[in-house]
Design an enzyme around this catalytic site. Structure first.
Site, PDB file in Angstrom:
ATOM      1  N   CYS A 110       0.819  -1.228   0.000  1.00  0.00           N
ATOM      2  CA  CYS A 110       0.000   0.000   0.000  1.00  0.00           C
ATOM      3  C   CYS A 110       0.847   1.269   0.000  1.00  0.00           C
ATOM      4  O   CYS A 110       0.322   2.361  -0.188  1.00  0.00           O
ATOM      5  CB  CYS A 110      -0.930   0.000   1.205  1.00  0.00           C
ATOM      6  SG  CYS A 110      -1.924  -1.483   1.278  1.00  0.00           S
ATOM      7  N   HIS A 144      -3.070   6.971   2.469  1.00  0.00           N
ATOM      8  CA  HIS A 144      -3.547   5.670   1.995  1.00  0.00           C
ATOM      9  C   HIS A 144      -4.885   5.409   2.672  1.00  0.00           C
ATOM     10  O   HIS A 144      -5.023   5.585   3.888  1.00  0.00           O
ATOM     11  CB  HIS A 144      -2.521   4.599   2.365  1.00  0.00           C
ATOM     12  CG  HIS A 144      -3.057   3.215   2.222  1.00  0.00           C
ATOM     13  ND1 HIS A 144      -3.721   2.804   1.086  1.00  0.00           N
ATOM     14  CD2 HIS A 144      -3.047   2.159   3.074  1.00  0.00           C
ATOM     15  CE1 HIS A 144      -4.089   1.549   1.249  1.00  0.00           C
ATOM     16  NE2 HIS A 144      -3.706   1.135   2.444  1.00  0.00           N
ATOM     17  N   ASN A 148     -10.228  -0.217   0.644  1.00  0.00           N
ATOM     18  CA  ASN A 148      -8.767  -0.131   0.579  1.00  0.00           C
ATOM     19  C   ASN A 148      -8.317  -0.686  -0.772  1.00  0.00           C
ATOM     20  O   ASN A 148      -8.398  -1.885  -1.012  1.00  0.00           O
ATOM     21  CB  ASN A 148      -8.187  -0.941   1.748  1.00  0.00           C
ATOM     22  CG  ASN A 148      -6.666  -0.936   1.781  1.00  0.00           C
ATOM     23  OD1 ASN A 148      -6.015  -0.594   0.788  1.00  0.00           O
ATOM     24  ND2 ASN A 148      -6.110  -1.332   2.910  1.00  0.00           N
TER      25      ASN A 148
END
Ligand code: COA
Length: 391
Positions: free
Chosen positions: A113, A255, A285
């Site tokens: 990520c 993020h 996500n």
């Protein structure tokens, strides 16, 4: 000293929406549980025809349109992804081909990520040291393909999508002002995705739930603790390197993992949560894609003005984390319908040229008497009779 300015941005989300209620029909959970723990309401899921490369291509094409640049001007393509279709060819090479970016080097980058911020930093360095003039940095994921849809601890969190930025060399101070990349491999078991498909290695079975080989496994609580610890220190580090303080920041694009993680980070930084841009409620996500996806939405909502200082902060598997400070000194040009149509035609032509090159290779092989890739494949599939030299 050269500067790397963000001059184009684009994102792409698959059409199919998967709501928390939809997931509640698959595993024992509820919209209320998921929303209160994560802030996620829904996420997008790639169609069977879509791949990480096609999502990346769509985002990149949009970013090039905003930058008003031809794909042949791009000299470097970096795709940050944890869900490539192949180890090689890289997703970046597939995107290079789809775009017809004939002057570009291309590679994938694996930092989970944090991958987009890592990629931005690599591209910035390449531009600042004058090894390239322009670069495309893309974050793209099809997380839905690496989830165990029986594991309610992970399948509720992730979604598919892609985002891209175009970086351009300039003598004008601004653009990427600093980037700080960090890692801690000792936390590799906290969040992981085994890479070797159908691997006979017994240890892989330990990593993945329900005996499935390549799905994400995660210790949610430990990831939560790690993320809340690193976000604030990473942001402050990057700001220090840029000679700025948190008060100079107009917007933080983090993020998008979880609203509660961001709430905690905002408290640690003693700033309002409004300084963080969030769209996790609608996309979940999306790993490496999440920061550029959120950036595009922030621009669309008019959250960025010329001369704003913005911060990207990523964190995730590896463990990895990274922050970058950017001076946002661009106003997007108007892209007309005609321009868009012309661009679509350009990509159709790139596909045509790619097909011609493939045929060229094939016919070259036939005329040269060497086996074609298809013949090689058929040959490889034939049963082998191992002849012993003495026999
Ligand atoms: N629905 C309902 N119950 C669930 C559930 C779900 N989707 N997932 C887990 N539970 C249950 C567990 O089974 C457990 O039940 P038990 O107490 O009967 O054993 C209980 O909820 C608590 O589980 P736990 O894993 O401790 O929950 P949590 O409060 O830590 O929340 C996360 C789980 C995943 C939401 C949270 O840990 C988190 O957000 N972590 C960060 C994850 C992340 O962002 N990862 C990506 C980073 S890049």
């Amino acid at each position: 000293m050269k500067y790397a300015h963000i001059v184009g941005w684009g994102s792409y989300l698959p059409e199919r929406v998967l709501t928390n209620d939809d997931i509640a029909e698959m595993v024992e959970t509820s919209d209320e549980w998921i929303y209160t723990r994560t802030g996620i309401r829904e996420r997008r899921i790639a169609d069977t025809e879509e791949t990480t490369a096609t999502l990346a291509f769509e985002a990149a094409a949009r970013a090039l349109a905003v930058a008003d640049m031809h794909p042949s001007q791009i000299e470097l393509i970096i795709v940050a992804t944890s869900t490539p279709e192949y180890n090689f060819p890289s997703t970046a090479c597939q995107v290079q081909d789809l775009l017809g970016a004939t002057a570009a080097g291309a590679f994938d980058l694996s930092a989970a990520c944090s991958g987009f911020v890592y990629g931005l930093s690599m591209a910035h360095n390449a531009i600042a040291t004058e090894s390239v003039r322009n670069a495309l940095v893309i974050g793209a994921e099809t997380m839905s393909r690496v989830l165990d849809w029986n594991d309610r601890g992970t399948c509720i969190l992730f979604g598919d999508g892609a985002g891209a930025v175009v970086l351009k060399r300039s003598d004008v101070p601004g653009g990427v002002l600093s980037a700080v990349l960090r890692s801690d491999g000792s936390g590799g078991d906290v969040l992981n995705l085994p890479a070797v498909y159908h691997s006979p290695l017994p240890m892989l079975a330990d990593y993945s739930p329900n005996g499935q080989k390549n799905t994400i496994s995660m210790n949610g609580r430990q990831v939560f603790r790690f993320a809340t610890q690193v976000i604030s220190s990473s942001i402050l580090d990057a700001l220090r390197r840029a000679g700025l303080t948190i008060n100079d920041v107009a917007l933080i694009v983090p993020h998008q993992a979880n609203t509660r993680i961001i709430e905690t980070a905002a408290k640690r930084l003693k700033i309002s949560q409004d300084k963080f841009f969030l769209n996790v409620d609608r996309v979940g996500n999306t790993s490496a894609a999440s920061i550029p996806l959120a950036l595009c939405e922030a621009v669309e909502q008019g959250r960025l003005k010329p001369d704003d200082n913005i911060v990207f902060v990523g964190f995730g598997g590896g463990l990895t984390w990274a922050s970058a400070v950017i001076k946002w000194n661009v106003t997007p040009p108007e892209v007309s319908r005609l321009d868009r149509e012309l661009q679509r035609t350009r990509y159709l032509m790139a596909r045509g040229r790619s097909k011609l090159r493939r045929w060229g290779r094939r016919w070259g092989a036939i005329l040269g008497g060497s086996p074609t890739p298809d013949a090689r494949m058929r040959d490889a599939q034939k049963p082998r009779h191992h002849e012993h030299p003495e026999e």
